[in-house]
Design a protein around this motif. Structure first.
Motif, PDB file in Angstrom:
ATOM      1  N   GLU A 228     114.675  23.656  77.670  1.00 43.65           N
ATOM      2  CA  GLU A 228     116.179  23.773  77.896  1.00 43.65           C
ATOM      3  C   GLU A 228     116.659  24.536  78.885  1.00 43.65           C
ATOM      4  O   GLU A 228     115.750  25.320  79.332  1.00 43.65           O
ATOM      5  CB  GLU A 228     116.520  24.593  76.627  1.00 43.65           C
ATOM      6  N   VAL A 229     117.375  24.219  79.882  1.00 40.46           N
ATOM      7  CA  VAL A 229     117.706  24.823  81.209  1.00 40.46           C
ATOM      8  C   VAL A 229     119.119  25.349  80.864  1.00 40.46           C
ATOM      9  O   VAL A 229     120.375  24.919  80.370  1.00 40.46           O
ATOM     10  CB  VAL A 229     117.837  23.843  82.265  1.00 40.46           C
ATOM     11  N   ASP A 230     119.264  26.834  81.002  1.00 37.56           N
ATOM     12  CA  ASP A 230     120.620  27.599  81.098  1.00 37.56           C
ATOM     13  C   ASP A 230     121.320  27.445  82.213  1.00 37.56           C
ATOM     14  O   ASP A 230     120.885  28.007  83.399  1.00 37.56           O
ATOM     15  CB  ASP A 230     120.186  28.986  80.833  1.00 37.56           C
ATOM     16  N   THR A 231     122.339  26.530  82.280  1.00 44.49           N
ATOM     17  CA  THR A 231     123.059  26.119  83.624  1.00 44.49           C
ATOM     18  C   THR A 231     124.432  27.171  83.817  1.00 44.49           C
ATOM     19  O   THR A 231     124.932  27.018  84.708  1.00 44.49           O
ATOM     20  CB  THR A 231     123.582  24.949  83.788  1.00 44.49           C
ATOM     21  N   GLN A 232     124.502  28.021  82.954  1.00 44.89           N
ATOM     22  CA  GLN A 232     125.925  28.813  82.945  1.00 44.89           C
ATOM     23  C   GLN A 232     126.236  29.750  84.324  1.00 44.89           C
ATOM     24  O   GLN A 232     127.280  29.749  84.584  1.00 44.89           O
ATOM     25  CB  GLN A 232     126.090  29.769  81.720  1.00 44.89           C
ATOM     26  N   ASN A 233     125.013  30.223  84.662  1.00 48.01           N
ATOM     27  CA  ASN A 233     125.299  31.141  85.881  1.00 48.01           C
ATOM     28  C   ASN A 233     124.912  30.473  87.252  1.00 48.01           C
ATOM     29  O   ASN A 233     124.767  31.275  87.986  1.00 48.01           O
ATOM     30  CB  ASN A 233     124.404  32.369  85.932  1.00 48.01           C
ATOM     31  N   ILE A 234     124.846  29.157  87.288  1.00 46.25           N
ATOM     32  CA  ILE A 234     124.602  28.358  88.467  1.00 46.25           C
ATOM     33  C   ILE A 234     126.062  27.983  89.199  1.00 46.25           C
ATOM     34  O   ILE A 234     126.562  27.239  88.444  1.00 46.25           O
ATOM     35  CB  ILE A 234     123.656  27.202  88.043  1.00 46.25           C
ATOM     36  N   SER A 235     125.865  28.617  90.416  1.00 46.68           N
ATOM     37  CA  SER A 235     127.382  28.108  90.995  1.00 46.68           C
ATOM     38  C   SER A 235     127.241  26.864  91.818  1.00 46.68           C
ATOM     39  O   SER A 235     128.268  26.072  91.882  1.00 46.68           O
ATOM     40  CB  SER A 235     127.640  29.186  91.879  1.00 46.68           C
ATOM     41  N   GLU A 236     125.946  26.401  92.112  1.00 47.19           N
ATOM     42  CA  GLU A 236     125.946  24.961  93.080  1.00 47.19           C
ATOM     43  C   GLU A 236     126.285  23.702  92.236  1.00 47.19           C
ATOM     44  O   GLU A 236     126.132  23.944  90.755  1.00 47.19           O
ATOM     45  CB  GLU A 236     124.785  25.084  93.587  1.00 47.19           C
ATOM     46  N   ASN A 237     126.609  22.691  92.672  1.00 47.73           N
ATOM     47  CA  ASN A 237     126.409  21.640  92.069  1.00 47.73           C
ATOM     48  C   ASN A 237     125.337  20.748  91.888  1.00 47.73           C
ATOM     49  O   ASN A 237     125.005  19.987  91.108  1.00 47.73           O
ATOM     50  CB  ASN A 237     127.447  20.638  92.715  1.00 47.73           C
ATOM     51  N   LYS A 238     124.246  20.971  92.748  1.00 48.20           N
ATOM     52  CA  LYS A 238     122.906  20.495  92.545  1.00 48.20           C
ATOM     53  C   LYS A 238     121.914  21.890  92.846  1.00 48.20           C
ATOM     54  O   LYS A 238     122.274  22.504  93.825  1.00 48.20           O
ATOM     55  CB  LYS A 238     122.819  19.508  93.763  1.00 48.20           C
ATOM     56  N   PHE A 239     120.924  21.712  91.976  1.00 48.87           N
ATOM     57  CA  PHE A 239     119.887  22.936  92.186  1.00 48.87           C
ATOM     58  C   PHE A 239     118.537  22.268  92.031  1.00 48.87           C
ATOM     59  O   PHE A 239     118.138  21.030  91.352  1.00 48.87           O
ATOM     60  CB  PHE A 239     120.063  23.907  91.387  1.00 48.87           C
ATOM     61  N   ASN A 240     117.423  23.090  92.309  1.00 45.71           N
ATOM     62  CA  ASN A 240     116.006  22.506  92.009  1.00 45.71           C
ATOM     63  C   ASN A 240     115.497  23.268  90.678  1.00 45.71           C
ATOM     64  O   ASN A 240     115.478  24.243  90.601  1.00 45.71           O
ATOM     65  CB  ASN A 240     115.219  22.909  93.340  1.00 45.71           C
ATOM     66  N   LEU A 241     114.625  22.606  90.161  1.00 45.94           N
ATOM     67  CA  LEU A 241     114.047  22.683  88.974  1.00 45.94           C
ATOM     68  C   LEU A 241     112.492  22.861  89.571  1.00 45.94           C
ATOM     69  O   LEU A 241     111.928  22.059  90.242  1.00 45.94           O
ATOM     70  CB  LEU A 241     114.135  21.752  87.801  1.00 45.94           C
ATOM     71  N   HIS A 242     111.990  23.999  88.908  1.00 46.74           N
ATOM     72  CA  HIS A 242     110.513  24.310  89.250  1.00 46.74           C
ATOM     73  C   HIS A 242     109.386  24.216  88.133  1.00 46.74           C
ATOM     74  O   HIS A 242     109.558  24.950  87.209  1.00 46.74           O
ATOM     75  CB  HIS A 242     110.432  25.552  90.103  1.00 46.74           C
ATOM     76  N   PHE A 243     108.761  22.990  88.181  1.00 51.94           N
ATOM     77  CA  PHE A 243     107.809  22.870  87.118  1.00 51.94           C
ATOM     78  C   PHE A 243     106.471  23.303  87.423  1.00 51.94           C
ATOM     79  O   PHE A 243     105.930  23.160  88.796  1.00 51.94           O
ATOM     80  CB  PHE A 243     107.562  21.346  86.874  1.00 51.94           C
ATOM     81  N   THR A 244     105.642  23.844  86.777  1.00 52.83           N
ATOM     82  CA  THR A 244     104.244  24.316  87.015  1.00 52.83           C
ATOM     83  C   THR A 244     103.083  23.760  86.190  1.00 52.83           C
ATOM     84  O   THR A 244     103.510  23.693  84.837  1.00 52.83           O
ATOM     85  CB  THR A 244     103.981  25.996  87.018  1.00 52.83           C
ATOM     86  N   LEU A 245     102.556  22.790  86.764  1.00 47.53           N
ATOM     87  CA  LEU A 245     101.307  22.335  85.785  1.00 47.53           C
ATOM     88  C   LEU A 245     100.114  23.036  86.179  1.00 47.53           C
ATOM     89  O   LEU A 245      99.370  23.089  87.448  1.00 47.53           O
ATOM     90  CB  LEU A 245     100.944  20.675  86.565  1.00 47.53           C
ATOM     91  N   GLN A 246      99.473  23.544  85.171  1.00 48.80           N
ATOM     92  CA  GLN A 246      98.338  24.581  85.361  1.00 48.80           C
ATOM     93  C   GLN A 246      97.306  24.019  84.564  1.00 48.80           C
ATOM     94  O   GLN A 246      97.334  23.961  83.221  1.00 48.80           O
ATOM     95  CB  GLN A 246      98.519  25.922  85.049  1.00 48.80           C
ATOM     96  N   GLN A 247      96.042  23.729  85.126  1.00 46.10           N
ATOM     97  CA  GLN A 247      94.865  23.259  84.590  1.00 46.10           C
ATOM     98  C   GLN A 247      93.714  24.161  85.234  1.00 46.10           C
ATOM     99  O   GLN A 247      93.687  25.317  85.790  1.00 46.10           O
ATOM    100  CB  GLN A 247      94.474  21.870  84.612  1.00 46.10           C
ATOM    101  N   ASN A 248      92.832  23.189  85.840  1.00 48.77           N
ATOM    102  CA  ASN A 248      91.417  23.901  86.820  1.00 48.77           C
ATOM    103  C   ASN A 248      92.312  24.370  87.955  1.00 48.77           C
ATOM    104  O   ASN A 248      91.757  25.346  88.848  1.00 48.77           O
ATOM    105  CB  ASN A 248      90.319  22.730  86.983  1.00 48.77           C
ATOM    106  N   THR A 249      93.383  23.579  88.489  1.00 46.90           N
ATOM    107  CA  THR A 249      94.268  23.973  89.661  1.00 46.90           C
ATOM    108  C   THR A 249      95.523  24.054  89.182  1.00 46.90           C
ATOM    109  O   THR A 249      95.949  23.590  88.089  1.00 46.90           O
ATOM    110  CB  THR A 249      93.941  22.931  90.901  1.00 46.90           C
ATOM    111  N   THR A 250      96.512  24.628  90.070  1.00 49.84           N
ATOM    112  CA  THR A 250      98.007  24.836  89.812  1.00 49.84           C
ATOM    113  C   THR A 250      98.798  23.643  90.935  1.00 49.84           C
ATOM    114  O   THR A 250      98.300  23.898  91.773  1.00 49.84           O
ATOM    115  CB  THR A 250      98.400  25.984  90.004  1.00 49.84           C
ATOM    116  N   LYS A 251      99.593  23.189  90.289  1.00 49.32           N
ATOM    117  CA  LYS A 251     100.366  22.105  91.087  1.00 49.32           C
ATOM    118  C   LYS A 251     101.824  22.405  90.715  1.00 49.32           C
ATOM    119  O   LYS A 251     102.356  22.679  89.505  1.00 49.32           O
ATOM    120  CB  LYS A 251      99.956  20.680  90.486  1.00 49.32           C
ATOM    121  N   GLU A 252     102.638  22.612  91.740  1.00 49.27           N
ATOM    122  CA  GLU A 252     104.190  23.080  91.650  1.00 49.27           C
ATOM    123  C   GLU A 252     104.865  21.777  91.775  1.00 49.27           C
ATOM    124  O   GLU A 252     104.518  20.772  92.854  1.00 49.27           O
ATOM    125  CB  GLU A 252     104.621  24.085  92.693  1.00 49.27           C
ATOM    126  N   LEU A 253     105.962  21.313  90.983  1.00 48.92           N
ATOM    127  CA  LEU A 253     106.713  20.232  91.131  1.00 48.92           C
ATOM    128  C   LEU A 253     108.160  20.543  91.343  1.00 48.92           C
ATOM    129  O   LEU A 253     108.565  21.645  90.531  1.00 48.92           O
ATOM    130  CB  LEU A 253     106.934  19.379  89.823  1.00 48.92           C
TER     131      LEU A 253
END
Length: 424
Positions: free
Chosen positions: A255-280
């Protein structure tokens, strides 16, 4: 091993090697072909066999049967195949070419087992398959060949060792086409093996980045996926190693809380972590919320879509949006389900098997339902309530009541439907 046994084995290996070498000169013109384009599979049958392509059935399966028991050091690297007739025997082996999702440092040295069973058998047998054995298996970077002398149901298994880097796994974020600003929109990450076909995306959702999604190499160990903007405070959702070793598809929800976001578009930051870490980094668009006053003077909430590329590409998919010149009619209001009703249902559908059945009827996967059941064990009913709220957020408001009614009827809660969701 006796000298006679060694001579016999050497003779067999020589015969198999000669057969393999003579096979290399054959062309597709000498074969009847069966092709399953969706999965990139080709079956070649010699034209000199008594069986032809029209006599043979090839069926792909992505559902791993419970009878297939893997060791801790084994992983499925391709879809399963069921080929019939199972009593067919061939003088020239039938060659199956199919993609795999295994990553190897040297594919030709991969340790691959073929697990197979006949159609009338309940148990699988495992055979180590090499480039000279029968059934023969030749592994390349992205696909492999199997030569079969008879048909059965079979799965291709790789042993996890130094040469096996891991499996190619695709992680696809799926987000609302236009998320409402004030509520907490539900989004998820779909995780699947590379050669598992992508599932259908529900109405009102989209894949934010087109083309092949984020490809990661999974090695032994669990996979952690987190979303920094999630109300879970970035805590990871975990896929256990045993789940990824099988040829399955998983959905991890946030779930994403969008109540305090003022922009019409923003970026979500996903993190995949296993032997290495990958940011999406995934773009997400919001829509405005405005107050509309009807002719009778009543106030109602309406949404105004922001101008964004995703909104232009999906004009008919703005779930829950309404024109600023219209207010909801009483008939439309009767289709909605209030939070009080959801609380009542959560308190009365209290058996674990019934909660599981209800989740399935509402479109949740088994892997999605498990966290709700776990939450119920710590706080009775709260997991069920959370499941119902998550379902409501990804459902058209005009369809909420009817879909919930039907789901409860299907799990035999007819009296509860009559009390809370009667058609009037």
């Amino acid at each position: 091993m006796s000298q006679d046994d060694k001579r016999e084995q050497s003779k067999q290996n020589g015969t198999q090697t000669q057969a393999a070498e003579s096979d290399e000169g054959h062309t597709d013109e000498e074969y009847d072909l069966i092709q399953i384009e969706k999965h990139g599979i080709t079956v070649r049958i010699s034209k000199y066999e008594i069986y032809s392509a029209k006599d043979i059935t090839v069926e792909v399966t992505e559902e791993v049967p419970p009878e297939l028991k893997l060791k801790e050091t084994e992983a499925i690297i391709s879809v399963g195949l069921k080929m019939s007739p199972s009593d067919a025997i061939f003088d020239s082996p039938v060659r199956v070419t199919m993609p795999h999702c295994g990553a190897f440092t040297k594919p030709t040295d991969a340790e691959v087992y073929i697990y197979y069973r006949k159609n009338d058998s309940a148990k699988f047998k495992a055979f180590l398959s090499t480039s000279t054995s029968i059934p023969k298996c030749v592994v390349r970077d992205r696909d492999l060949d199997i030569d079969l002398e008879h048909f059965s149901e079979f799965w291709i298994i790789a042993t996890i060792r130094k040469i096996f880097i891991g499996k190619r796994v695709i992680c696809t974020p799926i987000i609302p086409v236009l998320a409402p600003r004030n509520p907490m929109p539900v989004l998820w990450v779909n995780v699947r093996d590379q050669n598992v076909a992508e599932g259908q995306i529900p109405e009102g959702y989209k894949v934010p980045i087109p083309g092949e999604q984020f490809l990661v190499r999974w090695r032994s160990g669990e996979l952690k996926i987190s979303c920094k903007e999630s109300t879970l405070k970035g805590d990871p959702r975990i896929l256990k190693e045993g789940e990824i070793r099988h040829q399955t598809e998983h959905k991890l929800m946030f779930e994403v809380d969008t109540q305090n976001i003022s922009e019409n578009k923003f970026n979500l930051h996903f993190t995949l972590q296993q032997n290495t870490t990958k940011e999406l980094i995934v773009p997400m668009s919001l829509k405005e919320t405005a107050t509309v006053i009807s002719e009778e003077g009543a106030c109602s909430q309406s949404t105004i879509a922001t101008s964004s590329p995703s909104a232009g590409n999906h004009p008919t998919e703005n779930i829950g949006s309404a024109s600023t010149s219209e207010s909801r009619t009483p008939r439309e209001e009767s289709a909605y389900v209030s939070d009080d009703i959801l609380r009542d249902i959560a308190g009365r559908v209290d058996k674990e098997k019934d909660v599981d059945a209800l989740g399935g009827k509402l479109g949740f996967y088994s892997s999605e339902i498990l966290p709700f059941l776990e939450k119920n064990r710590n706080k009775p009913c709260m997991g069920t309530l959370q499941m119902l709220r998550d379902w409501r957020k990804r459902t058209k408001k005009s369809e909420e009541r009817e879909l919930l009614r039907q789901a409860l009827i299907d799990i035999k809660y007819v009296r509860l439907v009559d009390e809370l969701l009667s058609e009037c």
